[in-house]
Design an enzyme around this catalytic site. Structure first.
Site, PDB file in Angstrom:
ATOM      1  N   GLU A 245       0.848  -1.262   0.154  1.00 46.28           N
ATOM      2  CA  GLU A 245      -0.012  -0.020   0.029  1.00 46.28           C
ATOM      3  C   GLU A 245       0.918   1.268  -0.034  1.00 46.28           C
ATOM      4  O   GLU A 245       1.332   1.386   0.912  1.00 46.28           O
ATOM      5  CB  GLU A 245      -0.878   0.140   1.253  1.00 46.28           C
ATOM      6  N   CYS A 279      -2.595   9.358   2.367  1.00 45.56           N
ATOM      7  CA  CYS A 279      -2.276   8.607   1.072  1.00 45.56           C
ATOM      8  C   CYS A 279      -3.151   8.839  -0.004  1.00 45.56           C
ATOM      9  O   CYS A 279      -3.000   8.949  -1.188  1.00 45.56           O
ATOM     10  CB  CYS A 279      -1.800   7.167   1.261  1.00 45.56           C
TER      11      CYS A 279
HETATM   12  P1  NDP Z   1       8.246   5.255   4.651  1.00 46.52           P
HETATM   13  O1  NDP Z   1       8.162   4.482   3.411  1.00 46.52           O
HETATM   14  O2  NDP Z   1       9.116   6.239   4.917  1.00 46.52           O
HETATM   15  O3  NDP Z   1       7.925   4.318   5.950  1.00 46.52           O
HETATM   16  C1  NDP Z   1       7.017   3.026   5.951  1.00 46.52           C
HETATM   17  C2  NDP Z   1       7.321   2.108   7.122  1.00 46.52           C
HETATM   18  O4  NDP Z   1       8.438   1.476   6.653  1.00 46.52           O
HETATM   19  C3  NDP Z   1       7.953   2.705   8.344  1.00 46.52           C
HETATM   20  O5  NDP Z   1       7.438   1.933   9.380  1.00 46.52           O
HETATM   21  C4  NDP Z   1       9.450   2.633   8.255  1.00 46.52           C
HETATM   22  O6  NDP Z   1      10.035   2.645   9.548  1.00 46.52           O
HETATM   23  C5  NDP Z   1       9.600   1.382   7.342  1.00 46.52           C
HETATM   24  N1  NDP Z   1      10.897   1.223   6.952  1.00 46.52           N
HETATM   25  C6  NDP Z   1      11.732   2.205   6.317  1.00 46.52           C
HETATM   26  N2  NDP Z   1      12.798   1.763   5.540  1.00 46.52           N
HETATM   27  C7  NDP Z   1      12.422   0.409   5.529  1.00 46.52           C
HETATM   28  C8  NDP Z   1      13.206  -0.660   4.756  1.00 46.52           C
HETATM   29  N3  NDP Z   1      14.341  -0.429   4.534  1.00 46.52           N
HETATM   30  N4  NDP Z   1      12.641  -1.825   5.105  1.00 46.52           N
HETATM   31  C9  NDP Z   1      11.637  -1.929   5.727  1.00 46.52           C
HETATM   32  N5  NDP Z   1      10.821  -1.142   6.417  1.00 46.52           N
HETATM   33  C10 NDP Z   1      11.296  -0.157   6.280  1.00 46.52           C
HETATM   34  O7  NDP Z   1       6.705   5.875   4.584  1.00 46.52           O
HETATM   35  P2  NDP Z   1       5.811   7.038   5.686  1.00 46.52           P
HETATM   36  O8  NDP Z   1       6.029   6.199   7.009  1.00 46.52           O
HETATM   37  O9  NDP Z   1       6.859   8.166   5.627  1.00 46.52           O
HETATM   38  O10 NDP Z   1       4.546   7.034   5.174  1.00 46.52           O
HETATM   39  C11 NDP Z   1       4.254   8.237   4.120  1.00 46.52           C
HETATM   40  C12 NDP Z   1       4.105   7.384   2.938  1.00 46.52           C
HETATM   41  O11 NDP Z   1       3.005   6.147   3.224  1.00 46.52           O
HETATM   42  C13 NDP Z   1       3.261   8.005   1.843  1.00 46.52           C
HETATM   43  O12 NDP Z   1       4.017   7.900   0.659  1.00 46.52           O
HETATM   44  C14 NDP Z   1       2.013   7.692   1.863  1.00 46.52           C
HETATM   45  O13 NDP Z   1       1.292   7.746   0.698  1.00 46.52           O
HETATM   46  C15 NDP Z   1       1.913   6.126   2.252  1.00 46.52           C
HETATM   47  N6  NDP Z   1       0.779   5.567   2.663  1.00 46.52           N
HETATM   48  C16 NDP Z   1       0.049   4.679   2.042  1.00 46.52           C
HETATM   49  C17 NDP Z   1      -1.353   4.502   2.460  1.00 46.52           C
HETATM   50  C18 NDP Z   1      -2.142   3.270   1.435  1.00 46.52           C
HETATM   51  O14 NDP Z   1      -2.841   2.664   2.047  1.00 46.52           O
HETATM   52  N7  NDP Z   1      -1.632   3.271   0.247  1.00 46.52           N
HETATM   53  C19 NDP Z   1      -1.673   4.854   3.547  1.00 46.52           C
HETATM   54  C20 NDP Z   1      -1.066   5.728   4.217  1.00 46.52           C
HETATM   55  C21 NDP Z   1       0.226   6.035   3.718  1.00 46.52           C
HETATM   56  P3  NDP Z   1      10.721   4.096   9.966  1.00 46.52           P
HETATM   57  O15 NDP Z   1       9.411   5.070  10.051  1.00 46.52           O
HETATM   58  O16 NDP Z   1      11.294   3.792  11.093  1.00 46.52           O
HETATM   59  O17 NDP Z   1      11.606   4.566   8.860  1.00 46.52           O
END
Ligand code: NDP
Length: 497
Positions: A245, A279
């Site tokens: 997602e 999102c």
């Molecule tokens: P990120 O992609 O930065 O992070 C998402 C999660 O992945 C966090 O828990 C993050 O941890 C973790 N993460 C980071 N690096 C890695 C890795 N290498 N391997 C595995 N996990 C990792 O997104 P955001 O948290 O900034 O969220 C915003 C984004 O999410 C926007 O693009 C938004 O559109 C999208 N989104 C999509 C939705 C949907 O349903 N389609 C709903 C809500 C948001 P950490 O935070 O600790 O870095």
């Protein structure tokens, strides 16, 4: 040490992840950071818990999930206050978010047996002696990685589905919202104290990467497209299936026969709620020429009334401010005009509502996810041009259409997983509908029947109930029987329609 912290920016101190309010810098929570050994230990516990949880069966799980749902509803103010503290979003918005999450949890609990449970499936004439049975068995342990922008709703979609289907879950909340994540886990443990069916592992992105490689049987990721690619690459090493997602750049189309006032109200909500950090937030609007001026005027009038610091909270992730500023600057440099807000709207940690017009389609404000309370409005000749422009990006998450005669027709043509006609974002709260994107917005679904099926493996069983009329699958078939098979085959299938 506390004085030097940036409000909202999580820090790791002495093995603890500390999150703070982006508005005030007040501490929101502290949780232990997991390392490789801790993730492995969580997985070992989860394996045992998964077997116990699956063994309970649908009915027992339903009772426990509905009890948890009741707890979430009873303590919704507490959850909303914590979410407000940790993300900065208004408490009222956190309540609305929790409502949707509770709705999905309730539906998943009540419908898992019907959707996933064992059932008979009709077999066809050539194999009529075999009865077909179908059921969706749990994967075992599902990993859930969540973002910070909707820290209740985004993880609870996959968590609710995975639990209802009979899986244990290991959940890695965003480093920006670990306290909300831990609250969800702790409250579940109050209801289900016997086994750690839902656990959290905390830390930065590297802990998410550890979870991908931990041996989870399926991984549900919600976050940015860039991180999604890393998650898929890590999961590919072990052929671990994933649901992605990811981000979006959703468009709203205002057709000639739209209710312009309603479209403007919904556009302002869809683009500015949660300070635009959504999102499925509306980031672009395409209005046909005959209603364009009235639509722009109504949006500016309504968005201009929003109170920054009350209805529009701070930007949760301090680093996002630079992206929002760049998109506004890019739009203005390329010939766009701010009819509300603009460059001066960016006053960290807040960004006030900004409406941009005349922005070229090549601008980052049109092409990239902004994640701020901004909206571009573009004049188009007709709905066809609006659809072509809306569909021109690699993203394809949600969208909206305002119009009377052709609303659904236009919605069908949008390259997106979900579209709201005459409203915005509403599909996310409809528990019976699936949620997920296409293209750079990801694949797989959460919510609804499709969402439940993501968390069970289809298991097909045949049961022989008599002798074969057409004994095809045996070395003991005779030439006469093969002739009978040929005859039947031609009778059934050789006729061209
Ligand atoms: P990120 O992609 O930065 O992070 C998402 C999660 O992945 C966090 O828990 C993050 O941890 C973790 N993460 C980071 N690096 C890695 C890795 N290498 N391997 C595995 N996990 C990792 O997104 P955001 O948290 O900034 O969220 C915003 C984004 O999410 C926007 O693009 C938004 O559109 C999208 N989104 C999509 C939705 C949907 O349903 N389609 C709903 C809500 C948001 P950490 O935070 O600790 O870095």
């Amino acid at each position: 040490m506390t004085a030097t912290r940036t409000p909202g920016l999580p820090v790791v101190e002495d093995g603890l992840l500390i999150s703070t309010s982006p508005a005030t810098g007040a501490e929101a929570g502290r949780v232990p950071v997991a390392d490789l050994a801790a993730v492995a230990a969580a997985m070992r516990r989860a394996r045992i818990a998964a077997a116990w949880w699956a063994g309970l069966g649908f009915d027992e799980r339903k009772v426990r999930l509905l009890r948890w749902r009741a707890l979430l509803a009873e303590r919704v103010e507490e959850l909303a206050a914590l979410t407000h503290l940790e993300t900065g979003k208004p408490e009222a918005d956190a309540i609305v978010e929790a409502l949707a999450a509770i709705e999905h949890t309730d539906w998943a609990a009540r419908n898992a047996k019907r959707v996933l449970g064992p059932r008979r499936v009709k077999s066809r004439l050539v194999v009529a002696e075999h009865a077909g049975h179908l059921e969706y068995q749990p994967y075992g342990v599902v990993g859930v990685i969540g973002p910070w922008n909707y820290p209740i709703l985004t993880p609870l979609g996959p968590i609710g589905g995975a639990l209802a289907a009979g899986n244990a879950v290991v959940f890695k909340p965003s480093e920006y919202t670990p306290a909300v994540g831990q609250w969800l886990v702790d409250t579940f443990a109050e209801i289900v104290p016997e086994q750690p069916v839902l656990q959290a592992v905390h830390g930065l992105g590297d802990v998410g990467a550890l979870l991908c490689r931990s041996g989870v049987n399926k991984l549900a990721f919600t976050g940015s497209t860039a991180t999604a690619k890393k998650v898929m690459a890590a999961c590919a090493e072990t052929l671990t299936p994933v649901i992605i997602e990811a981000g979006g750049k959703d468009a709203l189309i205002v057709d000639a026969d739209a209710d312009v006032a309603a479209a403007a109200e919904a556009a302002v909500w869809g683009s500015m709620t949660n300070a635009g950090q959504t999102c499925i937030g509306i980031e672009r609007a395409y209005a046909v020429a005959s209603v364009y001026d009235a639509f722009v005027a109504a949006v500016v009038e309504k968005a201009g009334k929003l109170k920054v610091g009350e209805e529009i909270g701070p930007i949760t992730m301090p680093g996002q401010i630079d992206i929002i500023r760049r998109h506004i600057d890019d739009a203005l440099a390329a010939g766009g005009r701010a009819v509300l807000g603009g460059a001066e709207a960016v006053q960290p940690p807040h960004v006030s509502p900004t409406v941009l017009v005349d922005v070229p389609e090549t601008s980052s404000a049109i092409r990239e996810e902004t994640f701020g309370p901004t909206l571009t409005i573009t004049k188009v000749a007709d709905a066809d041009e609006a659809v072509a422009k809306a569909n021109a990006l690699p993203y394809g998450l949600g969208g909206a259409v305002f119009g009377k005669a052709n609303g659904i027709r236009i919605a069908r043509r949008l390259r997106a997983g979900m579209v709201a006609v005459n409203s915005t974002l509403t599909f996310v709260g409809v528990a019976t509908l699936p949620f997920g994107g296409v293209g750079d917005s990801g694949f797989g679904r959460i919510h609804g029947e499709d969402g439940l099926r993501e968390f069970g493996r289809a298991k097909a069983i045949t049961v022989r109930r008599g002798p074969s009329l057409l004994p095809a699958m045996t070395f003991e078939r005779t030439p006469a029987q093969v002739q009978r098979i040929v005859k039947t085959l031609k009778l059934l299938y050789a006729r061209r329609p």
